[in-house]
Enzyme design. Structure first.
Site, PDB file in Angstrom:
ATOM      1  N   ASP A   1      42.696  40.836  48.621  1.00 57.29           N
ATOM      2  CA  ASP A   1      43.993  41.512  48.504  1.00 57.29           C
ATOM      3  C   ASP A   1      44.033  42.207  47.156  1.00 57.29           C
ATOM      4  O   ASP A   1      43.576  41.672  46.150  1.00 57.29           O
ATOM      5  CB  ASP A   1      45.154  40.526  48.671  1.00 57.29           C
ATOM      6  CG  ASP A   1      45.103  39.350  47.711  1.00 57.29           C
ATOM      7  OD1 ASP A   1      45.802  39.394  46.682  1.00 57.29           O
ATOM      8  OD2 ASP A   1      44.374  38.383  47.995  1.00 57.29           O
TER       9      ASP A   1
ATOM     10  N   GLU B   1      56.556  33.919  45.330  1.00 59.79           N
ATOM     11  CA  GLU B   1      55.977  33.003  44.342  1.00 59.79           C
ATOM     12  C   GLU B   1      56.764  32.904  43.045  1.00 59.79           C
ATOM     13  O   GLU B   1      56.347  32.196  42.119  1.00 59.79           O
ATOM     14  CB  GLU B   1      54.537  33.417  44.035  1.00 59.79           C
ATOM     15  CG  GLU B   1      54.392  34.840  43.536  1.00 59.79           C
ATOM     16  CD  GLU B   1      52.935  35.201  43.249  1.00 59.79           C
ATOM     17  OE1 GLU B   1      52.434  34.772  42.185  1.00 59.79           O
ATOM     18  OE2 GLU B   1      52.304  35.873  44.091  1.00 59.79           O
TER      19      GLU B   1
END
Length: 244
Positions: free
Chosen positions: A56, A143
């Site tokens: 990613d 997150e």
């Protein structure tokens, strides 16, 4: 006459080996599982049959040669598209155009900011990626808490997921760390596939987190086509194809 025939034969060989497809990665199948580190393979769930290697990326990786990435054995790539309600990753569109010249499966993700309006974030993400024909499900990166309560984070995440799924006709994936999932997300989202960030040689996850399908096992990977470090991922089971 023999000299002319020899010259003709050499010219034919040159033409054959100079043709574009002679060196094309599309004509050189790669066993992607072989590119996944041994310790990662050993740590995967027993039911895993053909794990897929992936990365990613965002603007932090800078210029990327996706043809080299593809030849290295990477099978899928997730691209950062948006963050919050205004930020579009400056490399997103350029990466999209480049990656479409390969056979890499690709998806897009949004970095969630819990302190901002969740629906506006979802609308912004969908507007940004909707015409890009991503093959893999959209992903929500959750997150950070930004001082918000776990209840507020859960409520916002649900709004984002519901809106994106309705608009793209594709169920998103959730990404986070084990501790953050336990403290701020929990079992309310078990219907969504989970992408776990866990940088260790074993797959450590909360006992109640049963829907993990992707593991980000390193944030310090090195592969051809990318100059700096990159997140390394493995997909346990092939995700269903979407078309955003």
């Amino acid at each position: 006459m023999k000299v002319l025939k020899l010259i003709g034969f050499i010219a034919l060989l040159v033409i054959i080996f100079k043709r574009p497809y002679a060196h094309s990665p599309h004509f050189t199948p790669v066993n992607h599982a072989k590119t996944i580190p041994t310790h990662v393979i050993k740590a995967l769930p027993k039911e895993t049959e053909k794990p897929l290697h992936g990365i990613d990326v965002s603007h932090f990786q800078g210029e990327i040669d996706f043809l080299e990435v593809e030849k290295s054995g990477v099978h899928f790539v997730y691209l950062k598209a948006t963050e919050g309600t205004r930020f579009v990753d400056p490399t997103y569109m350029k990466h999209i155009e480049a990656i479409k010249q390969t056979q890499l499966q690709h998806g897009a993700y949004h970095f969630f900011q819990p302190s901002l309006d969740a629906k506006q974030q979802a609308e912004f993400f969908v507007k940004t990626i909707k015409q890009q024909s991503h093959l893999l499900p959209p992903m929500l990166d959750v997150e950070v808490s930004q001082g918000m309560s776990s209840d507020a984070i859960k409520a916002g995440v649900k709004v984002w997921l519901d809106y994106v799924q309705a608009e793209l006709k594709c169920r998103p994936i959730l990404y986070s760390y084990g501790d953050f999932w336990r403290d701020n997300l929990g079992t309310e989202f078990t219907q969504y596939k989970f992408w776990l960030a866990e940088y260790s040689k074993t797959l450590k996850k909360p006992d109640s987190l049963s829907n993990v399908n992707l593991w980000q096992y390193s944030d310090k990977g090195r592969i051809p086509g990318i100059e700096g470090k990159v997140d390394m991922d493995v997909m346990f089971k092939r995700e269903g194809v979407c078309n955003a």
